[in-house]
Design an enzyme around this catalytic site. Structure first.
Site, PDB file in Angstrom:
ATOM      1  N   CYS A   1       8.709  76.262   3.721  1.00  0.00           N
ATOM      2  CA  CYS A   1       9.697  76.379   2.654  1.00  0.00           C
ATOM      3  C   CYS A   1      10.058  74.973   2.182  1.00  0.00           C
ATOM      4  O   CYS A   1      10.169  74.054   2.994  1.00  0.00           O
ATOM      5  CB  CYS A   1      10.945  77.102   3.169  1.00  0.00           C
ATOM      6  SG  CYS A   1      12.233  77.293   1.923  1.00  0.00           S
TER       7      CYS A   1
ATOM      8  N   GLU B   1       2.180  77.556   3.082  1.00  0.00           N
ATOM      9  CA  GLU B   1       2.009  78.966   3.433  1.00  0.00           C
ATOM     10  C   GLU B   1       1.573  79.770   2.223  1.00  0.00           C
ATOM     11  O   GLU B   1       1.946  79.467   1.091  1.00  0.00           O
ATOM     12  CB  GLU B   1       3.320  79.547   3.978  1.00  0.00           C
ATOM     13  CG  GLU B   1       3.579  79.213   5.404  1.00  0.00           C
ATOM     14  CD  GLU B   1       4.775  79.953   5.980  1.00  0.00           C
ATOM     15  OE1 GLU B   1       5.386  80.801   5.290  1.00  0.00           O
ATOM     16  OE2 GLU B   1       5.100  79.682   7.138  1.00  0.00           O
TER      17      GLU B   1
END
Length: 129
Positions: A65, A99
């Protein structure tokens, strides 16, 4: 380290959730490392953004993130955090990537990063044989 600073890292995730619609909120921050970027002035350190990554990623993700706080966007901090994540991967002798699947906001950050990185490389190595 999410294990050592659980409350601080959870609060970073809560702040990210305010600005990132796709952010999945995990209460278990133990398996993540958090890298916080701060501005410094005479009153101290002021966070402007952060990124997190899994401590042990089987698939080689170097970023889980990323958030630059809205009041500090357009200052190059997001690009700096992305570049830092790749430099850290190099230091760890790992190939890294963010990711998957990447969110729309993630694509908005990574496409300009890689565009400028590739253009810089080509400009700096155009005379090399």
């Amino acid at each position: 380290d999410g294990f050592e600073e659980r409350l601080y890292c959870r609060n970073l995730c809560y702040i990210a959730k305010l600005f990132l619609d796709h952010k999945t909120l995990y209460f278990d921050v133990d398996p993540f490392l958090f890298y916080v970027l701060c501005e410094v002035d005479e009153r101290g350190y002021h966070p402007v953004g952060y990124y997190s990554k899994e401590k042990y990623s089987d698939v080689g993700y170097n970023l889980a993130c990323i958030l630059t706080f809205p009041s500090h966007q357009r200052k190059g901090y997001g690009r700096f955090l992305i570049a830092f994540s790749y430099e850290l991967s190099k230091k760890e002798e790992k190939v890294g990537s963010p990711e998957k699947p990447m969110s729309d906001l993630g694509q908005q950050a990574y496409i300009p990063y890689w565009t400028s990185t590739i253009v810089d490389f080509l400009l700096n190595h155009s005379g090399d044989n």
